[in-house]
Design a protein around this motif. Structure first.
Motif, PDB file in Angstrom:
ATOM      1  N   GLU A 207       0.828  -1.203   0.000  1.00 21.25           N
ATOM      2  CA  GLU A 207       0.000   0.000   0.000  1.00 21.25           C
ATOM      3  C   GLU A 207       0.865   1.256   0.000  1.00 21.25           C
ATOM      4  O   GLU A 207       0.576   2.226  -0.711  1.00 21.25           O
ATOM      5  CB  GLU A 207      -0.934   0.004   1.208  1.00 21.25           C
ATOM      6  N   LEU A 208       1.933   1.249   0.789  1.00 23.11           N
ATOM      7  CA  LEU A 208       2.808   2.414   0.873  1.00 23.11           C
ATOM      8  C   LEU A 208       3.626   2.584  -0.404  1.00 23.11           C
ATOM      9  O   LEU A 208       3.901   3.713  -0.828  1.00 23.11           O
ATOM     10  CB  LEU A 208       3.715   2.284   2.094  1.00 23.11           C
ATOM     11  N   VAL A 209       4.007   1.471  -1.032  1.00 22.90           N
ATOM     12  CA  VAL A 209       4.723   1.543  -2.309  1.00 22.90           C
ATOM     13  C   VAL A 209       3.834   2.183  -3.368  1.00 22.90           C
ATOM     14  O   VAL A 209       4.270   3.052  -4.130  1.00 22.90           O
ATOM     15  CB  VAL A 209       5.165   0.129  -2.771  1.00 22.90           C
ATOM     16  N   VAL A 210       2.567   1.769  -3.406  1.00 25.11           N
ATOM     17  CA  VAL A 210       1.634   2.333  -4.387  1.00 25.11           C
ATOM     18  C   VAL A 210       1.423   3.828  -4.149  1.00 25.11           C
ATOM     19  O   VAL A 210       1.194   4.596  -5.084  1.00 25.11           O
ATOM     20  CB  VAL A 210       0.293   1.571  -4.356  1.00 25.11           C
ATOM     21  N   LEU A 211       1.520   4.234  -2.897  1.00 23.54           N
ATOM     22  CA  LEU A 211       1.394   5.658  -2.568  1.00 23.54           C
ATOM     23  C   LEU A 211       2.654   6.443  -2.888  1.00 23.54           C
ATOM     24  O   LEU A 211       2.714   7.659  -2.690  1.00 23.54           O
ATOM     25  CB  LEU A 211       1.053   5.827  -1.084  1.00 23.54           C
ATOM     26  N   GLY A 212       3.689   5.744  -3.390  1.00 21.27           N
ATOM     27  CA  GLY A 212       4.908   6.427  -3.796  1.00 21.27           C
ATOM     28  C   GLY A 212       5.946   6.590  -2.703  1.00 21.27           C
ATOM     29  O   GLY A 212       6.905   7.371  -2.868  1.00 21.27           O
ATOM     30  N   LYS A 213       5.791   5.875  -1.594  1.00 24.10           N
ATOM     31  CA  LYS A 213       6.730   6.005  -0.488  1.00 24.10           C
ATOM     32  C   LYS A 213       8.018   5.237  -0.793  1.00 24.10           C
ATOM     33  O   LYS A 213       7.993   4.147  -1.362  1.00 24.10           O
ATOM     34  CB  LYS A 213       6.128   5.476   0.806  1.00 24.10           C
ATOM     35  N   SER A 214       9.153   5.809  -0.375  1.00 22.46           N
ATOM     36  CA  SER A 214      10.443   5.150  -0.552  1.00 22.46           C
ATOM     37  C   SER A 214      10.650   4.124   0.552  1.00 22.46           C
ATOM     38  O   SER A 214       9.927   4.107   1.555  1.00 22.46           O
ATOM     39  CB  SER A 214      11.570   6.183  -0.502  1.00 22.46           C
ATOM     40  N   SER A 215      11.653   3.277   0.381  1.00 20.61           N
ATOM     41  CA  SER A 215      11.946   2.273   1.403  1.00 20.61           C
ATOM     42  C   SER A 215      12.288   2.938   2.734  1.00 20.61           C
ATOM     43  O   SER A 215      11.899   2.449   3.802  1.00 20.61           O
ATOM     44  CB  SER A 215      13.107   1.376   0.952  1.00 20.61           C
ATOM     45  N   LYS A 216      13.007   4.043   2.690  1.00 21.54           N
ATOM     46  CA  LYS A 216      13.371   4.765   3.909  1.00 21.54           C
ATOM     47  C   LYS A 216      12.114   5.291   4.609  1.00 21.54           C
ATOM     48  O   LYS A 216      11.971   5.159   5.831  1.00 21.54           O
ATOM     49  CB  LYS A 216      14.320   5.911   3.585  1.00 21.54           C
ATOM     50  N   GLU A 217      11.190   5.877   3.836  1.00 20.73           N
ATOM     51  CA  GLU A 217       9.955   6.405   4.420  1.00 20.73           C
ATOM     52  C   GLU A 217       9.105   5.284   5.009  1.00 20.73           C
ATOM     53  O   GLU A 217       8.502   5.435   6.070  1.00 20.73           O
ATOM     54  CB  GLU A 217       9.167   7.171   3.351  1.00 20.73           C
ATOM     55  N   ILE A 218       9.069   4.145   4.312  1.00 16.38           N
ATOM     56  CA  ILE A 218       8.293   3.005   4.798  1.00 16.38           C
ATOM     57  C   ILE A 218       8.889   2.460   6.086  1.00 16.38           C
ATOM     58  O   ILE A 218       8.165   2.138   7.037  1.00 16.38           O
ATOM     59  CB  ILE A 218       8.228   1.895   3.723  1.00 16.38           C
ATOM     60  N   SER A 219      10.206   2.370   6.128  1.00 14.30           N
ATOM     61  CA  SER A 219      10.865   1.854   7.339  1.00 14.30           C
ATOM     62  C   SER A 219      10.586   2.744   8.534  1.00 14.30           C
ATOM     63  O   SER A 219      10.370   2.256   9.651  1.00 14.30           O
ATOM     64  CB  SER A 219      12.374   1.733   7.106  1.00 14.30           C
ATOM     65  N   GLN A 220      10.575   4.049   8.319  1.00 13.72           N
ATOM     66  CA  GLN A 220      10.305   4.980   9.407  1.00 13.72           C
ATOM     67  C   GLN A 220       8.850   4.886   9.866  1.00 13.72           C
ATOM     68  O   GLN A 220       8.565   4.919  11.066  1.00 13.72           O
ATOM     69  CB  GLN A 220      10.617   6.415   8.957  1.00 13.72           C
ATOM     70  N   LYS A 221       7.936   4.724   8.915  1.00 15.74           N
ATOM     71  CA  LYS A 221       6.515   4.662   9.262  1.00 15.74           C
ATOM     72  C   LYS A 221       6.172   3.377  10.006  1.00 15.74           C
ATOM     73  O   LYS A 221       5.381   3.382  10.954  1.00 15.74           O
ATOM     74  CB  LYS A 221       5.658   4.772   8.002  1.00 15.74           C
ATOM     75  N   LEU A 222       6.774   2.265   9.580  1.00 11.58           N
ATOM     76  CA  LEU A 222       6.452   0.969  10.165  1.00 11.58           C
ATOM     77  C   LEU A 222       7.415   0.566  11.283  1.00 11.58           C
ATOM     78  O   LEU A 222       7.262  -0.505  11.890  1.00 11.58           O
ATOM     79  CB  LEU A 222       6.447  -0.116   9.081  1.00 11.58           C
ATOM     80  N   PRO A 246       6.504   0.313 -11.349  1.00 11.89           N
ATOM     81  CA  PRO A 246       5.307   0.814 -12.061  1.00 11.89           C
ATOM     82  C   PRO A 246       4.359  -0.307 -12.473  1.00 11.89           C
ATOM     83  O   PRO A 246       3.140  -0.163 -12.375  1.00 11.89           O
ATOM     84  CB  PRO A 246       5.904   1.519 -13.289  1.00 11.89           C
ATOM     85  N   GLU A 247       4.906  -1.427 -12.926  1.00  8.39           N
ATOM     86  CA  GLU A 247       4.073  -2.579 -13.297  1.00  8.39           C
ATOM     87  C   GLU A 247       3.349  -3.125 -12.078  1.00  8.39           C
ATOM     88  O   GLU A 247       2.167  -3.480 -12.137  1.00  8.39           O
ATOM     89  CB  GLU A 247       4.949  -3.668 -13.918  1.00  8.39           C
ATOM     90  N   LEU A 248       4.061  -3.177 -10.942  1.00 11.93           N
ATOM     91  CA  LEU A 248       3.471  -3.657  -9.691  1.00 11.93           C
ATOM     92  C   LEU A 248       2.325  -2.759  -9.250  1.00 11.93           C
ATOM     93  O   LEU A 248       1.262  -3.244  -8.856  1.00 11.93           O
ATOM     94  CB  LEU A 248       4.543  -3.707  -8.601  1.00 11.93           C
ATOM     95  N   ILE A 249       2.537  -1.451  -9.319  1.00 16.67           N
ATOM     96  CA  ILE A 249       1.506  -0.499  -8.889  1.00 16.67           C
ATOM     97  C   ILE A 249       0.236  -0.663  -9.720  1.00 16.67           C
ATOM     98  O   ILE A 249      -0.871  -0.736  -9.183  1.00 16.67           O
ATOM     99  CB  ILE A 249       2.040   0.935  -8.981  1.00 16.67           C
ATOM    100  N   ALA A 250       0.410  -0.730 -11.036  1.00 15.38           N
ATOM    101  CA  ALA A 250      -0.750  -0.871 -11.916  1.00 15.38           C
ATOM    102  C   ALA A 250      -1.498  -2.167 -11.638  1.00 15.38           C
ATOM    103  O   ALA A 250      -2.731  -2.187 -11.542  1.00 15.38           O
ATOM    104  CB  ALA A 250      -0.300  -0.817 -13.377  1.00 15.38           C
ATOM    105  N   LYS A 251      -0.764  -3.250 -11.459  1.00 13.76           N
ATOM    106  CA  LYS A 251      -1.395  -4.554 -11.227  1.00 13.76           C
ATOM    107  C   LYS A 251      -2.062  -4.602  -9.857  1.00 13.76           C
ATOM    108  O   LYS A 251      -3.160  -5.168  -9.706  1.00 13.76           O
ATOM    109  CB  LYS A 251      -0.360  -5.664 -11.335  1.00 13.76           C
ATOM    110  N   ALA A 252      -1.424  -3.999  -8.852  1.00 15.44           N
ATOM    111  CA  ALA A 252      -1.987  -3.990  -7.496  1.00 15.44           C
ATOM    112  C   ALA A 252      -3.334  -3.281  -7.462  1.00 15.44           C
ATOM    113  O   ALA A 252      -4.273  -3.723  -6.788  1.00 15.44           O
ATOM    114  CB  ALA A 252      -1.022  -3.317  -6.525  1.00 15.44           C
TER     115      ALA A 252
END
Length: 258
Positions: A207-222, A246-252
């Motif tokens: 969900e966070l990847v689809v929202l455009g969050k970076s790995s660093k931002e995701i690690s901080q949030k979680l 991009p392919e993952l986001i579209a498919k998700a």
């Protein structure tokens, strides 16, 4: 025009069934549920929110962002939406709403608030252009019998993802640990829980990847390490069969994974 009115009356009857013919007049005690459910509605890009009263088949509130999506300056009605659905998608819309009613009718009352419904269709904007709209809906008010009285929905413009111009299926996403049902066959209406592709943590990260969050931002949030996030991202790509983000986001989005 008379033919279209008849069709909308069919939709009104369907919504009356899902509300179990509740009068829909009690507007109290569901404000908190609205705020809670806002977090269960995945949103990105251009979108608008609305509250729909299934008992009266009316939209009671709509966010001002509707002008950014559809170009209209004022809130619109349920009948307006129905009449502006692409002619080729209208029959599918009716079938999906009928299936939604059947799904909620077979749920125990205590589980009615624990599902998000998603599917898409083309909707004409103020300028006469059709946009692919992802519709996501959660129930925010029900009664002791499990009647769906009010729902909170979000319409998101996903036109940029629909290069093949093919619709996504109807899915019921379980919340609070409930099973999910992906791409339900509306002609058979057999509700069999789908196997989960991702773990709970992977779904959070997706969900966070689809929202455009970076790995660093995701690690901080979680509150987990960036290394752990990167490992999960690799596993998500492998499980999804995608090679790029991009392919993952579209498919998700199109497969209702989020």
């Amino acid at each position: 025009m008379a033919k279209e009115i008849i069709k909308f009356d069919v939709m009104r009857n369907t919504w009356n069934k899902i509300s179990k013919f509740h009068d829909g007049l009690d507007g109290s005690n569901f404000e908190l549920e609205v705020y809670k459910k806002m977090f269960n509605l995945f949103h990105f890009g251009h979108y608008y929110y609305y509250i729909f009263n299934a008992a009266t088949a009316t939209i009671e509130w709509m966010s001002e962002e509707v002008k950014d999506v559809l170009g209209v300056s004022e809130p619109i009605t349920a009948e307006y939406i129905f009449e502006n659905i692409h002619p080729q998608d209208r029959k599918r819309f009716i079938e999906h709403e009928h299936a939604v009613t059947k799904f909620f009718e077979q749920l125990p009352p205590e589980k009615v608030l624990k599902y998000k419904v998603t599917y898409d269709y083309r909707l004409k904007d103020f300028f006469g252009n059709y946009k692919w709209i992802l519709q996501q809906v959660v129930t925010i008010q029900s009664d002791e019998n499990g009647a769906v009285i009010r729902t909170l929905g979000v319409h998101t413009d996903i036109s940029y993802l629909k290069r093949d111009n093919k619709p996504s299926g109807l899915s019921f996403l379980g919340l609070e640990g409930e099973p999910s049902y992906y791409n339900v066959a509306v002609d058979r209406l057999i509700f069999i829980p789908s196997d989960e592709i991702f773990t709970s943590r992977e779904k959070q990260i997706l969900e966070l990847v689809v929202l455009g969050k970076s790995s660093k931002e995701i690690s901080q949030k979680l509150h987990i390490s960036k290394y752990t996030v990167d490992t999960h991202r690799k596993n998500i790509l492998a499980k999804s069969g995608c090679e790029t983000v991009p392919e993952l986001i579209a498919k998700a989005i199109q497969e209702s994974w989020v």
